[in-house]
Design a protein around this motif. Structure first.
Motif, PDB file in Angstrom:
ATOM      1  N   ARG A  54      12.171   6.504  -0.999  1.00 15.55           N
ATOM      2  CA  ARG A  54      11.938   5.406  -1.930  1.00 15.55           C
ATOM      3  C   ARG A  54      11.141   4.294  -1.256  1.00 15.55           C
ATOM      4  NH1 ARG A  54      17.722   4.853  -5.164  1.00 15.55           N
ATOM      5  NH2 ARG A  54      17.815   7.040  -5.803  1.00 15.55           N
ATOM      6  N   HIS A  55      11.538   3.954  -0.041  1.00 17.70           N
ATOM      7  CA  HIS A  55      10.839   2.896   0.686  1.00 17.70           C
ATOM      8  C   HIS A  55       9.386   3.284   0.960  1.00 17.70           C
ATOM      9  CE1 HIS A  55      14.458   0.412   2.316  1.00 17.70           C
ATOM     10  NE2 HIS A  55      14.611   0.761   1.056  1.00 17.70           N
ATOM     11  N   LYS A  56       9.160   4.531   1.320  1.00 20.57           N
ATOM     12  CA  LYS A  56       7.788   4.990   1.558  1.00 20.57           C
ATOM     13  C   LYS A  56       6.961   4.925   0.282  1.00 20.57           C
ATOM     14  CE  LYS A  56       8.535   7.997   5.541  1.00 20.57           C
ATOM     15  NZ  LYS A  56       8.428   9.369   6.062  1.00 20.57           N
ATOM     16  N   LEU A  57       7.567   5.275  -0.854  1.00 21.57           N
ATOM     17  CA  LEU A  57       6.877   5.203  -2.137  1.00 21.57           C
ATOM     18  C   LEU A  57       6.480   3.764  -2.455  1.00 21.57           C
ATOM     19  CD1 LEU A  57       6.040   6.669  -4.798  1.00 21.57           C
ATOM     20  CD2 LEU A  57       8.336   6.154  -5.643  1.00 21.57           C
ATOM     21  N   VAL A  58       7.414   2.846  -2.275  1.00 21.79           N
ATOM     22  CA  VAL A  58       7.145   1.424  -2.537  1.00 21.79           C
ATOM     23  C   VAL A  58       6.094   0.900  -1.561  1.00 21.79           C
ATOM     24  CG1 VAL A  58       8.142  -0.901  -2.494  1.00 21.79           C
ATOM     25  CG2 VAL A  58       9.400   0.984  -3.566  1.00 21.79           C
ATOM     26  N   ASN A  59       6.252   1.211  -0.282  1.00 24.63           N
ATOM     27  CA  ASN A  59       5.307   0.728   0.722  1.00 24.63           C
ATOM     28  C   ASN A  59       3.885   1.217   0.446  1.00 24.63           C
ATOM     29  OD1 ASN A  59       7.453  -0.523   1.960  1.00 24.63           O
ATOM     30  ND2 ASN A  59       7.597   0.913   3.658  1.00 24.63           N
ATOM     31  N   ALA A  60       3.747   2.452   0.002  1.00 19.27           N
ATOM     32  CA  ALA A  60       2.417   2.984  -0.320  1.00 19.27           C
ATOM     33  C   ALA A  60       1.845   2.297  -1.564  1.00 19.27           C
ATOM     34  CB  ALA A  60       2.490   4.491  -0.530  1.00 19.27           C
ATOM     35  N   ALA A  61       2.687   2.084  -2.567  1.00 22.46           N
ATOM     36  CA  ALA A  61       2.219   1.471  -3.815  1.00 22.46           C
ATOM     37  C   ALA A  61       1.845   0.008  -3.643  1.00 22.46           C
ATOM     38  CB  ALA A  61       3.295   1.611  -4.890  1.00 22.46           C
ATOM     39  N   LEU A  62       2.527  -0.665  -2.697  1.00 20.89           N
ATOM     40  CA  LEU A  62       2.311  -2.107  -2.502  1.00 20.89           C
ATOM     41  C   LEU A  62       1.680  -2.409  -1.144  1.00 20.89           C
ATOM     42  CD1 LEU A  62       5.742  -3.365  -3.887  1.00 20.89           C
ATOM     43  CD2 LEU A  62       3.572  -3.185  -5.112  1.00 20.89           C
ATOM     44  N   LYS A  63       0.900  -1.487  -0.649  1.00 20.34           N
ATOM     45  CA  LYS A  63       0.317  -1.600   0.694  1.00 20.34           C
ATOM     46  C   LYS A  63      -0.392  -2.935   0.914  1.00 20.34           C
ATOM     47  CE  LYS A  63      -2.942   0.662   3.760  1.00 20.34           C
ATOM     48  NZ  LYS A  63      -3.916   1.756   3.908  1.00 20.34           N
TER      49      LYS A  63
END
Length: 89
Positions: A54-63
């Motif tokens: 989940r954190h990786k998904l958020v981090n990629a989306a909000l880079k």
């Protein structure tokens, strides 16, 4: 209005549009300068994913937004998990 970093409004819009979030809570913990945020994100996109995924998904989306701030703390829930968390409070 922020002098640097990211505004709460811009962050909210990015989260909702890029992560299909159904609920977003954003707290600016930087004293209003837009450099540190704690966020709660509720999205069906988190279903079947563990915390790190989940954190990786958020981090990629909000880079770009995360790169513009000093601190970004997230708590990610599916709609069902968030309902349970709210019911326990």
């Amino acid at each position: 209005m922020t002098t640097s970093g990211v505004s709460k409004e811009a962050l909210d819009q990015a989260i909702r549009s890029r992560l299909s979030a159904t609920h977003v809570e954003i707290e600016d913990i930087s004293g209003g300068c837009g450099q540190a945020y704690e966020v709660i994100i509720v999205s069906p996109e988190f279903a079947g994913k563990r915390t790190l995924q989940r954190h990786k998904l958020v981090n990629a989306a909000l880079k770009d937004e995360i790169a513009a701030v000093h601190a970004f703390t997230q708590r990610d829930y599916t709609p069902e998990e968030y309902t349970q968390v709210k019911d326990e409070q």
